[in-house]
Design a protein around this motif. Structure first.
Motif, short mmCIF file in Angstrom:
data_model
loop_
_atom_site.label_atom_id
_atom_site.label_comp_id
_atom_site.label_asym_id
_atom_site.label_seq_id
_atom_site.Cartn_x
_atom_site.Cartn_y
_atom_site.Cartn_z
N GLU A 44 0.86 -1.21 0.01
CA GLU A 44 0.03 -0.04 -0.09
C GLU A 44 0.96 1.27 0.12
OE1 GLU A 44 -3.50 1.98 2.60
OE2 GLU A 44 -3.03 -0.10 3.20
N THR A 51 -7.86 2.19 -6.50
CA THR A 51 -9.28 2.07 -6.93
C THR A 51 -9.11 2.97 -8.64
OG1 THR A 51 -9.28 4.60 -6.41
CG2 THR A 51 -10.09 3.14 -4.83
N SER A 109 -11.15 11.45 -8.59
CA SER A 109 -11.58 11.59 -7.22
C SER A 109 -12.12 12.81 -7.12
CB SER A 109 -10.51 10.94 -6.48
OG SER A 109 -9.48 12.18 -6.12
N ASN A 121 -13.06 10.85 5.49
CA ASN A 121 -13.32 9.95 4.51
C ASN A 121 -12.43 10.09 3.30
OD1 ASN A 121 -14.51 7.90 2.77
ND2 ASN A 121 -16.35 8.90 2.20
N LYS A 122 -11.17 9.95 3.65
CA LYS A 122 -10.10 10.31 2.41
C LYS A 122 -10.32 9.01 1.46
CE LYS A 122 -8.13 13.92 3.55
NZ LYS A 122 -6.55 14.32 4.06
N LYS A 123 -10.75 7.77 1.69
CA LYS A 123 -10.93 6.94 0.80
C LYS A 123 -12.06 7.01 -0.12
CE LYS A 123 -7.96 3.48 2.82
NZ LYS A 123 -7.94 2.07 3.51
N GLU A 124 -13.06 8.21 0.29
CA GLU A 124 -14.14 8.41 -0.59
C GLU A 124 -14.99 7.23 -0.50
OE1 GLU A 124 -13.45 10.29 -4.11
OE2 GLU A 124 -11.96 11.70 -3.22
N GLU A 125 -15.13 6.68 0.63
CA GLU A 125 -16.10 5.37 0.78
C GLU A 125 -17.54 5.95 0.40
OE1 GLU A 125 -14.90 3.40 4.19
OE2 GLU A 125 -13.23 2.64 3.49
N GLY A 126 -18.30 5.39 -0.43
CA GLY A 126 -19.82 5.73 -0.50
C GLY A 126 -20.08 6.71 -1.39
N SER A 176 -18.33 6.03 -8.10
CA SER A 176 -17.13 5.42 -8.72
C SER A 176 -17.30 5.73 -10.24
CB SER A 176 -16.91 4.02 -8.30
OG SER A 176 -17.77 3.26 -8.69
#
Length: 342
Positions: free
Chosen positions: A168, A190, A259, A288-293, A296
């Protein structure tokens, strides 16, 4: 050092193993000292030992006979916790894939010469990035619609793109092998991050940047401009805003494959949103830096060129089915099944 010795050392580094770890994983009894002699070119293994080494390292025996390539200077994006063993492993994975890729092209008498359309533009500061992007878009006939598949687009324009399994803490790298530009990204990303990272690394390859400027920032601006060129954001968001709703950025993310955070950075760079609006956004997104939800991109990021070329080798019987499978990096049964289903 002889050719086999170099290949053995590269294969061990690709696994991320020490000499002792290699000795511990070989299905026959070989000491660390003997392995050191193999890598130093002082001894050469028997056929039995060569097969055992191949099994332990997950490679075919013909790997040790293949001609090695050398990577040029590398622009390497990584986090501090990425260790030297992991860096060596990534480099060797890149070399191994490129060796197969270039051999496939050679067998098909394919010669791809890369020409940098924007190498004559000197980037002294960030204000010149959009001009370089617009020229590249024009030369490559990309238009201003969303790029369906960034990786495939790069491959069509002479850039070799490799997606590898990596920690990662690895972001990406770019280099040249001879005159061939190479971009490397992680399979774990992603789809939006793959697109942005591939274009960031392209920036390192094609932008003629002054040494004293922040090259990482310039390449980030370049990637954002490639995904949202010219006045695309203005058409979507307007020329001046005090606040931008997350939902607006999600819509742009889903259409353009960038993003939410990169889209906001592009809006800030273009002067659409003021500092207070940007600050509010970063406070909102901080947890929410991973932008979950947050939506996409519907497209995929994959290169099909290499696979098509290997299938062509097999279909035209340029090489045996077994050799084609080896070049594809697949088991013969899996390769045959995929070829017949393709």
């Amino acid at each position: 050092m002889n050719a086999f010795a170099e290949r053995l050392k590269s294969a061990r580094k690709m696994k991320g193993w020490s000499l002792q770890e290699l000795a511990d994983n070989i299905p026959v009894s070989i000491s660390k000292q003997a392995l050191h002699k193999y890598e130093s070119g002082l001894m050469h293994p028997t056929g039995e030992v060569l097969i055992a080494l191949s099994k332990a390292l997950g490679l075919r025996p013909d790997y040790f006979l293949r001609k090695s390539i050398e990577l040029g200077p590398i622009a390497f994006r990584k986090k501090a916790r990425l260790g030297s063993k992991e860096i060596d492993s990534i480099k060797e994975k890149v070399k191994e894939f490129l060796e197969r890729y270039l051999e496939v092209e050679q067998l098909l008498n394919i010669q791809v010469r890369f020409k940098n359309p924007i190498g004559n533009i000197q980037i002294a500061d960030e204000s010149e990035v959009d001009h370089a992007v617009l020229k590249l878009i024009s030369k490559w006939n990309l238009g201003h619609d969303p790029i369906p598949n960034v990786i495939e687009m790069l491959e069509e324009n002479g850039v070799r793109v490799i997606a590898i399994d990596a920690p990662e803490s690895f972001d990406g790298l770019s280099t040249f092998v001879n005159d061939i530009p190479v971009v490397v990204i992680s399979n774990q990303f992603t789809v939006e991050r793959k697109r942005f990272t591939a274009l960031h690394e392209l920036g390192h390859l094609v932008l003629n940047m002054d040494a004293e400027i922040d090259q990482e920032r310039i390449c980030n601006l370049f990637a954002g401009a490639m995904l949202l060129p010219d006045n695309v954001l203005e058409r979507h968001l307007g020329e001046k805003r005090n606040n931008i709703a997350i939902g607006e950025l999600v819509s742009i993310k889903e259409e353009f494959g960038i993003s939410v955070q990169a889209a906001m950075m592009r809006a800030q760079f273009k002067g659409i949103i003021d500092k207070s609006g940007v600050d509010r956004f970063w406070k909102t997104i901080a947890s929410n830096k991973k932008e979950e939800g947050l939506g996409s991109f519907a497209g995929s990021e994959k290169s099909y060129r290499f696979e098509h070329l290997v299938f062509r080798l097999a279909a035209e019987e340029v090489v045996s089915m077994s050799k084609a499978a080896a070049l594809a990096g697949m088991k013969l049964s899996d390769f045959r099944e995929k070829l017949e289903a393709a």
